[in-house]
Write a protein that holds these residues in place. Structure first.
Motif, PDB file in Angstrom:
ATOM      1  N   ASP A  84       0.784  -1.229   0.000  1.00 40.48           N
ATOM      2  CA  ASP A  84       0.000   0.000   0.000  1.00 40.48           C
ATOM      3  C   ASP A  84       0.822   1.288   0.000  1.00 40.48           C
ATOM      4  N   THR A  88       1.301   3.829  -3.396  1.00 37.91           N
ATOM      5  CA  THR A  88       0.572   5.083  -3.232  1.00 37.91           C
ATOM      6  C   THR A  88       1.526   6.272  -3.267  1.00 37.91           C
ATOM      7  N   THR A  89       2.662   6.146  -2.571  1.00 43.50           N
ATOM      8  CA  THR A  89       3.640   7.238  -2.540  1.00 43.50           C
ATOM      9  C   THR A  89       4.248   7.477  -3.908  1.00 43.50           C
ATOM     10  N   ALA A  91       2.993   6.789  -6.786  1.00 41.50           N
ATOM     11  CA  ALA A  91       1.977   7.350  -7.675  1.00 41.50           C
ATOM     12  C   ALA A  91       1.810   8.852  -7.410  1.00 41.50           C
ATOM     13  N   THR A  92       1.832   9.244  -6.142  1.00 36.93           N
ATOM     14  CA  THR A  92       1.741  10.670  -5.797  1.00 36.93           C
ATOM     15  C   THR A  92       2.942  11.426  -6.335  1.00 36.93           C
TER      16      THR A  92
END
Length: 215
Positions: A84, A88-89, A91-92
């Motif tokens: 996760d 997520t990081t 992608a940001t």
């Protein structure tokens, strides 16, 4: 290998250290050429020199301090089996990278993904993983002692968490800092970005910092 209690103690100690470092910088004399005000990036001034290190990039070449000079760089710890936080990081950060693509390549900020799971993450694999988010993302890893020394110099931590009882041994996970380290164009530890991450704010800050320090 650390257990979760040991990791918690280390994280608390490092957090206290970061707080002390920040307070020291807060009360130090203002630099002659102050950097611009930032939203997401928490700057330390003066910046801190990093001790020597050597990582291995995804193309097999060494990543040494000189390789990180000339650009503002965001360093993120992770591993490719991360369920996760890591995807997520990244992608940001890819969202931020897209916003500063107009900056010339010679000055453009960079993102460095450092895998803290060399047992499973080969250089080729981390390159494929990082580039799936953005083609410009750098990826590197090293053996555990080298990774521990490098991450310690950034006031970041990681630890291997054994697989659950009865599960295959290779089904372990990795605990690691979610904070990003910010390196300046001299390759020095210059600040941090702490979660939650905002792509727009990060892109704005790195663009401002790049313009402020452009030759």
């Amino acid at each position: 290998m650390f257990n979760r209690t040991t990791l918690l103690i280390i994280v608390v100690a490092l957090a206290a250290g970061l707080g002390l470092l920040a307070s020291r910088h807060a009360f130090s004399p203002a630099p002659s050429n102050p950097l611009p005000q930032t939203q997401a990036v928490r700057l330390f001034q003066p910046a801190r020199e990093l001790p020597p290190f050597s990582l291995r990039q995804s193309d097999g070449t060494p990543l040494v301090p000189g390789e990180l000079k000339g650009h503002w760089t965001l360093v993120f710890l992770g591993f490719t089996h991360c369920p996760d936080v890591c995807p997520t990081t990244l992608a940001t950060l890819a969202g931020a990278q897209k916003q500063w693509e107009s900056i010339p390549d010679t000055q453009r900020p960079r993102v460095l993904f450092v895998s803290v799971d060399p047992e499973r993450d080969t250089p080729d694999h981390i390159g494929e993983y990082a580039h799936a988010f953005h083609r410009d993302t750098l990826a590197a890893t090293a053996d555990i002692p080298a990774l521990e020394a490098f991450t310690r110099s950034l006031s970041l931590v990681f630890a291997k968490v054994p697989a659950a009882e009865g599960a295959p041994a290779d089904q372990y996970t990795m605990d690691h800092s979610a904070t990003l380290a910010v390196l300046d164009p001299q390759g020095r530890m210059s600040g941090v970005v702490q979660p939650p991450l905002d792509a727009k704010a990060i892109a704005s800050d790195l663009t401002l910092l790049t313009r402020a320090t452009a030759p």
